[in-house]
Design an enzyme around this catalytic site. Sequence first.
Site, mmCIF file in Angstrom:
data_model
loop_
_atom_site.group_PDB
_atom_site.id
_atom_site.type_symbol
_atom_site.label_atom_id
_atom_site.label_comp_id
_atom_site.label_asym_id
_atom_site.label_seq_id
_atom_site.Cartn_x
_atom_site.Cartn_y
_atom_site.Cartn_z
ATOM 1 N N GLU A 175 37.413 37.125 34.518
ATOM 2 C CA GLU A 175 37.551 38.503 35.015
ATOM 3 C C GLU A 175 36.982 38.696 36.424
ATOM 4 O OE1 GLU A 175 37.390 41.098 30.974
ATOM 5 O OE2 GLU A 175 35.447 40.287 31.579
HETATM 6 C C1 ACM Z 1 35.630 37.220 28.386
HETATM 7 O O1 ACM Z 1 35.806 37.794 27.289
HETATM 8 N N1 ACM Z 1 35.630 37.933 29.495
HETATM 9 C C2 ACM Z 1 35.445 35.801 28.477
#
Ligand code: ACM
Length: 663
Positions: A303
């Site tokens: 992310e």
């Molecule tokens: C994640 O759930 N951002 C690895």
Amino acid sequence: MIRNVGLLVAAVCAHAMMPMPVRVAPGTGRMAIDNGFQIVVSGVSDARLEAAAARAMARLSRQTGIPFLGAKGSAALRVECAAKGSEYPTLGEDESYTLDVTANGAVVKAATASGGMHGIETFLQLVGPGAGGFQAAAVHIEDRPRFAWRGLMLDSGRHWMPVAVVKRNLDAMAAVKLNVFHWHLSEDQGFRVESKRYPKLHELGSDGLYYTQAEVREIVAYARDRGIRVVPEFDIPGHTQSWLAAYPELATNPGTYQIGRTWGVYEPVMDPSKEWTYEFLDGFFAEMTALFPDPYWHIGGDEVRDTQWRASAHVQAWVKEHNLKDSHAIQAYFNQRVQKLLQKHGKILIGWDEVLHPDLPQDIVVQSWRGAKSLAEAASKGYRGILSSGYYLDHLEPARQHYAVDPLGGDAAKLTPEQQARILGGEACMWSEYVTSETVDSRIWPRAAAIAERYWSPADVTDVNSMYDRMEAVSRVLEWTGVQHRANYQPMLDRMAGGRPAEPLRVLADAVEGVGLGPRARAQRYTSLVPMNRLPDAARPESESVRAMELAAAKVAADPKGSAAESAMLRRAFAKWSENDARFVEMAGENPLLVELKPLSKDLAALGNAGLVLLDYLEKGAALPAGFTGNWDQELRRLARPEVEVMVAGARPVKVLLEAAKK
Ligand code: ACM
């Protein structure tokens, strides 16, 4: 040999067998556990095995009430290991064991201490009370794991998880043969390890809630002693606001930063264009890698927001200079630099699936969380991988849903055997936005035991009812290892009741189930400062009593006149719901923690009344009154959505009866 798992367990098992061994052949007779019982480590001497034997004796003593005095002539459990094995558990080591129990004694044989410890855990699952005292049924077991990487990830970043929480979860992991503790140690909301080299990291990034280096070593040793590897994760270059609060020089955008207090994905991100970033990380790795003996090092990498990279003039100038075609290429450049640093410090890089990029060397490991597709893709491109998509415990999905996910299922099923061999296993993930040290165990256990079975047992062990029967039994047993997934429930309800008897709240809580990250985030704006003290926090992910009612309702639906015991059980439960509302309202009074639950209590009472009506009509074989069906179809649709951040699980058995009564 008995193939039916349910029959097998009934034949040999006192209470719980999970994960199911590869081969179980019941014998005849039973071994008595009396005050002369002992566990003898023979063959090579191994401090880890000796300690495991001592712990097992202590657990058995508490469980049986027998003071073990070492009297002569009693049956013993002998544990024989062929070789000492490495001091620290290694990926792919031989974890197999055999266990033979006869009336004269028991023997575990294993190649390594890890296998020996698994054998001891299986033996403990066999012991229970019987005629004449505590005993273990005679059996021959051959066992080995299907996957070498069987992990649990715990997020200590978002909510602080004290040392005791980590340790008790390591004990429970060992009991179900999980062997990797993936420790998520830094987040936007907290940097959780003491750094002597960059002390501002824990001083300014943790609210004072961090593990000292001595505590980190203690936990690593604690895990190692239980055959569990510790893979640390310091998430970079995103998810780093707590680092930036300490060292804003690392940030793409200049400025001052605060520890994150809200949930979600943050925009601040490390500056990949500055040499100083890599110098800092080199120093950071030099210090931190010394704390963790495992060869694998998790860099996160998930992310990563590119807003700041795209908006930054100096980053964009650097991008041009390096001819990087997009943000993924920027991250790949960053990861390549990080990979070289880690290699220098003797570590192999592992990251979330966003790190997958052809510029990264093939010895890295990819952890798939966005979907199983990326795992198959990684394996087909020569990378090793582990699966976490489908194993997110914080979504509070039923165990059967996780149980149905196989690391070698989906796209991975189409891979060649050579490619499939690159799939090392899986990890259950416990993200901590909506848990505290009080509630985290109840979101991990017992569902993680079902996932552990998926990673350990043969692929054809898939019977869901057997899984639930054994998981519920193992859930009770796991409490004896120290986790508090059941123990914390009643005190939380008592606290909500403000000192009044909490029984009406208990009836309500038993009939509902907690909801996961998505519905909670949509219900209201949470921050890290919100105490997780309401019904949605106490409510379990799955209600055992509702499952029992669903099973009974299915029997009644199939044979309304021939299921008297099930009908009676349902009647008692429905009547209790029906009568509970008046008591609940009286108890709730003006208590703000309970007032919000009044509509829920009304719904439960209505469900109880509907259940009683449905039982009457089913037993009489009569058609339902006009209006009832339409009304309840609508009600059940409404109750299929969260209410006050819980699900009214009690609607499920009523739905089973309604569908049956319509016919
Ligand atoms: C994640 O759930 N951002 C690895």
